[in-house]
Design an enzyme around this catalytic site. Structure first.
Site, short mmCIF file in Angstrom:
data_model
loop_
_atom_site.label_atom_id
_atom_site.label_comp_id
_atom_site.label_asym_id
_atom_site.label_seq_id
_atom_site.Cartn_x
_atom_site.Cartn_y
_atom_site.Cartn_z
N PRO A 23 0.87 -1.20 -0.17
CA PRO A 23 -0.06 -0.18 0.01
C PRO A 23 0.69 1.31 -0.12
O PRO A 23 1.74 1.36 0.57
CB PRO A 23 -0.95 0.07 1.29
N LYS A 24 0.29 2.31 -0.78
CA LYS A 24 1.06 3.55 -0.70
C LYS A 24 0.26 4.62 0.26
O LYS A 24 -0.67 5.13 0.17
CB LYS A 24 1.21 4.27 -2.20
#
Length: 307
Positions: A23-24
């Site tokens: 995930p960013k």
């Protein structure tokens, strides 16, 4: 200064053997350096921001000496990450930072380990660095945590669709066999929002209190657009740059016995029409979120001082 790895934007989710998905987080890039004596926190630009995050600096003292981590600092608020609160923390004075560390505690989402106990790991495959990162941080617990990771593209696609409610802005994709690509766009990023770099050709407001930036986006007809209002942290950063440029210009004008100018120009503010602004020459660069001219004004996320 430690050169961090960068990511190239993609429009669809990469799939294939040997890929990892993370995930960013929507925060500030930060490198944690644990030396024999203390801890230094470095922003992406190379600036040392240790005094702004005393809570993370104290937590990083638990790391073995000779350890360097790469990751993102975030602040959680009402169940999601809040980028504006991270900016508020980053802009705090040392005295104010101590207070904010209690009311707005920061978390560090680590996604790579570059050095461990004095051993440079950047040439090792990501898969090995990831294993070492998890072994290092899981026993310590918050606020230092490894980001989630999966090699399953279907789970990654589910993350991409469901995690934005928590403030996650997309995915970062890496090869398992990949060395750390310092200073290069060796990773890939898939974002929900339309985030891009823009030229900052001026600002509205006064030199001491800039209100918004005037931007030229890399797509469209290159008509300057006025951004949405700046956060307090960005106002302070832009004012500092303007002040340093004014001082340099004044010195040059004095040496040349020429007066300094206060030129203005006009740009389009969505919903307001033409407004007057003060040009910046040479332009700055900024990362902005913007969909199209029919939507709200571009939102300035951060200045790109590395460009």
């Amino acid at each position: 200064m430690i050169r961090v790895a960068l990511a190239a934007a993609v429009r669809t989710l990469p799939r294939g053997a040997g890929l990892a998905y993370e995930p960013k987080f929507d925060g500030h890039r930060m490198v944690v350096v644990r030396s024999e004596a203390d801890v230094a926190l470095q922003a992406r630009s190379g600036r040392i921001v240790t005094s702004a995050f005393p809570d993370l600096a104290a937590a990083a003292l638990q790391l073995p000496a000779g350890t360097v981590l790469d990751g993102e600092v975030v602040v959680w608020h009402e169940g999601r990450t809040d980028f504006a609160l991270v900016q508020r923390r980053a802009a705090a004075t040392p005295a104010r930072a101590t207070v904010l560390a209690q009311s707005l505690p920061a978390s560090y989402a680590a996604f790579d380990v570059l050095e461990l106990a004095g051993l440079d790991l950047r040439g090792r495959p990501y898969e090995r660095r990831r294993a070492l990162l998890v072994d290092l941080l899981l026993p310590l617990g918050p606020p230092l945590q490894p980001v989630p990771m999966t090699t399953d593209p279907e789970l990654a696609a589910t993350w991409y669709e469901t995690l934005p409610a928590s403030g996650i802005e997309g995915l970062v994709v890496k090869r398992l066999d990949q060395a750390y690509p310092a200073g290069r766009r060796g990773w890939q990023k898939l974002r929900h929002t339309d985030v891009r770099d823009a030229a900052v050709v001026g600002y509205t407001g006064t030199p001491r209190r800039p209100l918004a930036l005037v931007l030229v986006l890399p797509v469209g007809d290159e008509t300057p657009l006025v951004s949405s209002p700046l956060s307090a942290a960005l106002r302070a950063e832009v004012a500092g740059i303007v002040a340093s440029r004014a001082a340099a210009t004044a010195q040059e004008a004095t040496a040349a016995a020429a007066p300094t100018g206060t030129a203005t120009a006009t740009a389009t503010a969505i919903g307001l029409g033409e407004v007057t602004f003060r040009p910046l020459d040479p332009p700055l660069a900024a990362e902005v979120r913007h969909t199209s001219a029919r939507h709200p004004p571009p939102e300035v996320l951060r200045l790109r001082t590395d460009l």
